[in-house]
Design a protein around this motif. Sequence first.
Motif, PDB file in Angstrom:
ATOM      1  N   CYS A 301       0.832  -1.213   0.000  1.00 48.74           N
ATOM      2  CA  CYS A 301       0.000   0.000   0.000  1.00 48.74           C
ATOM      3  C   CYS A 301       0.865   1.262   0.000  1.00 48.74           C
ATOM      4  O   CYS A 301       1.668   1.471   0.922  1.00 48.74           O
ATOM      5  CB  CYS A 301      -0.909   0.004   1.225  1.00 48.74           C
ATOM      6  SG  CYS A 301      -1.990   1.455   1.264  1.00 48.74           S
ATOM      7  N   CYS A 308      -0.851   0.847  10.358  1.00 47.01           N
ATOM      8  CA  CYS A 308      -1.258  -0.195   9.399  1.00 47.01           C
ATOM      9  C   CYS A 308      -0.475  -1.482   9.599  1.00 47.01           C
ATOM     10  O   CYS A 308      -0.953  -2.563   9.280  1.00 47.01           O
ATOM     11  CB  CYS A 308      -1.051   0.286   7.968  1.00 47.01           C
ATOM     12  SG  CYS A 308      -1.850   1.857   7.606  1.00 47.01           S
ATOM     13  N   CYS A 326     -10.157   0.041   5.842  1.00 49.26           N
ATOM     14  CA  CYS A 326      -8.923   0.815   5.753  1.00 49.26           C
ATOM     15  C   CYS A 326      -8.961   1.877   6.849  1.00 49.26           C
ATOM     16  O   CYS A 326     -10.018   2.468   7.088  1.00 49.26           O
ATOM     17  CB  CYS A 326      -8.815   1.481   4.371  1.00 49.26           C
ATOM     18  SG  CYS A 326      -7.462   2.673   4.247  1.00 49.26           S
TER      19      CYS A 326
HETATM   20 FE1  SF4 Z   1      -3.215   1.094   3.194  1.00 54.38          FE
HETATM   21 FE2  SF4 Z   1      -5.482   1.560   4.509  1.00 54.38          FE
HETATM   22 FE3  SF4 Z   1      -4.248  -0.775   4.792  1.00 54.38          FE
HETATM   23 FE4  SF4 Z   1      -3.194   1.406   5.833  1.00 54.38          FE
HETATM   24  S1  SF4 Z   1      -5.138   0.467   6.427  1.00 54.38           S
HETATM   25  S2  SF4 Z   1      -2.117  -0.168   4.630  1.00 54.38           S
HETATM   26  S3  SF4 Z   1      -3.746   2.964   4.348  1.00 54.38           S
HETATM   27  S4  SF4 Z   1      -5.150   0.005   2.941  1.00 54.38           S
END
Ligand code: SF4
Length: 330
Positions: A301, A308, A326
């Motif tokens: 990502c 994350c 997310c």
């Molecule tokens: Fe990417 Fe959202 Fe996962 Fe963080 S939570 S790695 S911003 S997809």
Amino acid sequence: MRDNILRLENLQVHFPLKGGLFDRVLGRSAGAVRAVDGIDLNVEPGETVALVGESGSGKTTVGRVITKLVQPTGGKLLFDGEDMTSVRGSSALRPYRHRVQMIFQDAYQALNPRHTVFDIVAEPLRSLRLVKDNQLSERVREALSAAGLNPPDEYVARFPHELSGGQRQRVVIAGALAVKPELIVADEPVSMLDVSIRAQILQVLVDLRQQQNMALLFITHDLPVAWLIADRIAVLYLGRVVEIGSADEITFNPKHPYTVALRNATPQIGVSENRGELPALQGEVPSAARIPTGCRFHPRCPLAFSRCRDEDPPAVEVEPRHLSACWLAK
Ligand code: SF4
């Protein structure tokens, strides 16, 4: 709100890994391939839901669980309110196999080369004992006609090798339709066909759905195809649904960085206002035997930040009936 014809609750399919000598001597687990790792999904009667993801996302395994070809290791499979998770055995599953049919990707493999088209389409009707002998011929011809093989009399005596790729896939569809199912699971049904034939087969599925009020779970790696055919799209990544919403929302207003990247990789769809500055998707889906900690998409990502890597984001509603897993979703 309509009742669901299909509901998956925290569905899991973990295949244990065979350990090495030391694992066996020490009696320790070698881990597992977490092909499906906690999927929640519902399909309403007459609705088309597309499962979209790259190879290794778990989408085919989900289809095989629903059609009872693979037994889940956790969670629930509910069909029309009935818990089918642990139901096994051909006689116990007979009513279910009548109501749920699968269309496979490779029509040539799915068809017995020694059987005529008539016998192929008649086979599920015979094995499920759904019609009397004197009704069989009419039912087979009806299914062939609905799948676009017209006039059916031209096809009933042919063998699979005497048909084109598109005609073979229509025979597979006719076989599924003949039993008048309430749900069809179609696993990449057009991916092995020429582009010119794909649109015709997709149109057959769209027409059937409208005429027969049949639900369809359409499995594909192709976001534009999903948008063409589906009411809703669920995007899978490493055995989880990371985003789900209406086909238009997911295609033109994606919120999850993975969906945005998938979308950016498909030039057939115009540029979305939400496209942002995200670069195209890098690398491949990691092994399901080594799912990353925190957000499973974080190694790929471009927006990943420290949280994350440690914490798994829950799916949150970003619009009505549009959920994204997310930490940046809002
Ligand atoms: Fe990417 Fe959202 Fe996962 Fe963080 S939570 S790695 S911003 S997809």
